[in-house]
Design an enzyme around this catalytic site. Sequence first.
Site, short mmCIF file in Angstrom:
data_model
loop_
_atom_site.label_atom_id
_atom_site.label_comp_id
_atom_site.label_asym_id
_atom_site.label_seq_id
_atom_site.Cartn_x
_atom_site.Cartn_y
_atom_site.Cartn_z
N LYS A 114 0.83 -1.21 0.00
CA LYS A 114 0.00 0.00 0.00
C LYS A 114 0.86 1.26 0.00
CE LYS A 114 -4.12 -2.12 1.87
NZ LYS A 114 -5.02 -2.31 3.02
N LYS A 193 -3.38 -6.78 -10.86
CA LYS A 193 -4.49 -7.21 -9.99
C LYS A 193 -5.61 -6.16 -10.03
CE LYS A 193 -5.55 -6.61 -5.18
NZ LYS A 193 -6.82 -7.14 -4.78
N LYS A 196 -9.78 -1.57 -6.43
CA LYS A 196 -10.48 -0.28 -6.38
C LYS A 196 -9.48 0.85 -6.51
CE LYS A 196 -13.05 -2.27 -2.80
NZ LYS A 196 -12.63 -2.49 -1.44
P1 ADP Z 1 -9.26 -3.76 -3.46
O1 ADP Z 1 -7.88 -4.25 -3.83
O2 ADP Z 1 -10.11 -3.55 -4.65
O3 ADP Z 1 -9.21 -2.54 -2.55
P2 ADP Z 1 -9.83 -5.21 -1.13
O4 ADP Z 1 -8.38 -5.25 -0.77
O5 ADP Z 1 -10.72 -4.30 -0.36
O6 ADP Z 1 -9.95 -4.89 -2.66
O7 ADP Z 1 -10.39 -6.68 -1.09
C1 ADP Z 1 -11.68 -7.06 -0.69
C2 ADP Z 1 -11.84 -8.56 -0.87
O8 ADP Z 1 -11.90 -8.85 -2.26
C3 ADP Z 1 -10.68 -9.38 -0.31
O9 ADP Z 1 -11.16 -10.58 0.26
C4 ADP Z 1 -9.83 -9.65 -1.51
O10 ADP Z 1 -9.08 -10.83 -1.40
C5 ADP Z 1 -10.86 -9.75 -2.64
N1 ADP Z 1 -10.28 -9.25 -3.87
C6 ADP Z 1 -9.88 -7.99 -4.13
N2 ADP Z 1 -9.38 -7.85 -5.36
C7 ADP Z 1 -9.48 -9.08 -5.92
C8 ADP Z 1 -9.13 -9.60 -7.21
N3 ADP Z 1 -8.61 -8.83 -8.14
N4 ADP Z 1 -9.36 -10.91 -7.44
C9 ADP Z 1 -9.90 -11.71 -6.49
N5 ADP Z 1 -10.25 -11.27 -5.27
C10 ADP Z 1 -10.04 -9.99 -4.97
#
Ligand code: ADP
Length: 328
Positions: A114, A193, A196
């Site tokens: 991050k 990946k 958001k």
């Molecule tokens: P982001 O990276 O979009 O901020 P989060 O870290 O808030 O997402 O993740 C929320 C949930 O969604 C977690 O359990 C995470 O493992 C899953 N997740 C986030 N991005 C992905 C992805 N690209 N593929 C599969 N699972 C994901």
Amino acid sequence: MKRVLSGLQPSGQLHIGNYAGAIRQFVDMQADHEMFVFVASYHALTSTRDPDVLRANTRQVVIDYLAFGLDPSAHPNTHIYLQQDVPQVTELAWLLSCICPKSQMDKATTYKDKIARGLSASVGLYTYPILQAADILSVNPDLVPVGKDQVQHIEITRDLAQKFNHAYGDVFKIPAYKLQDDAEVLPGIDGQKMSKSYGNDIDPFMDEKPLRKRIMKIKTDSTPVEDPKDPDNCTVFQIFRGLAGRNDPRTLDLANRYRASGSQGMGYGNAKQALYELILDHFADARKRRTELINDPGYVDKVLKDGAAAAQEKVADVITRARQAVGL
Ligand code: ADP
Ligand code: TRP
């Protein structure tokens, strides 16, 4: 009935990666588990500075949970709540932070990731996994369904629970994490990946036209139409497979179309169209429900009120025992 806890940060519009990696599991589990699914609003403060944005995103995550199929009215054991409605988790986070070696936080890869992405290096971000451990341990769940990138946080949680129990006697159940079967990390439109915070996500609730435009933007290489292509190396295919499933006939069929050549060869435009149609089909009900929910704020409020009451009951019990154990 096994107890399950999980949550997502309200740090922006949810995307199909969140759905495929996390929320789909919650929905599948609610038939035969006691579900505590919350919105990690305190955690979002590590990245969101605008109060109006935080409030709007928090509400939106609840609506999206319900739209994706979490359904407390059909499953009375499903509870949806906001982290801020159980503020005792911050107290538990403090108790855990006092038994957490600093070196354990130094090892957390999400912090480094991050920071590399430009988030400010606050103490809150640094101790983020301790608050997450408190969320989990505060309701004593058996299982924590998450996406792959969260596994280290659940391992930290297990370790802190063991350390606490060892120091003070058995207060916490040691929870296990659960990954989606054939779990995949979905790439975003740029091939990284999907996240958001990377601006590369696909929002399944977009209107059709902008949704299609977004999908057409997915980065692909310049292999000509008539040449065979390797589906496994293509972002469009990876997203398709993550959503439809590895062994779904539609996935196998699309893979064959990638491998075809000559006059049978497929261009990336066709693969993108197939993904667009898959998304519209897969999320048809969710898209309809979401519009209904936006127009029924009273129902959403009731879900949150009931969810908070159910969570508070569990949390109060655990916190009381934890306070007693440490001598407060
Ligand atoms: P982001 O990276 O979009 O901020 P989060 O870290 O808030 O997402 O993740 C929320 C949930 O969604 C977690 O359990 C995470 O493992 C899953 N997740 C986030 N991005 C992905 C992805 N690209 N593929 C599969 N699972 C994901
Ligand atoms: N860190 C999780 C994420 O980024 C969100 C979260 C906070 C969480 N507390 C949790 C997930 C407890 C599972 C259990 O997605």
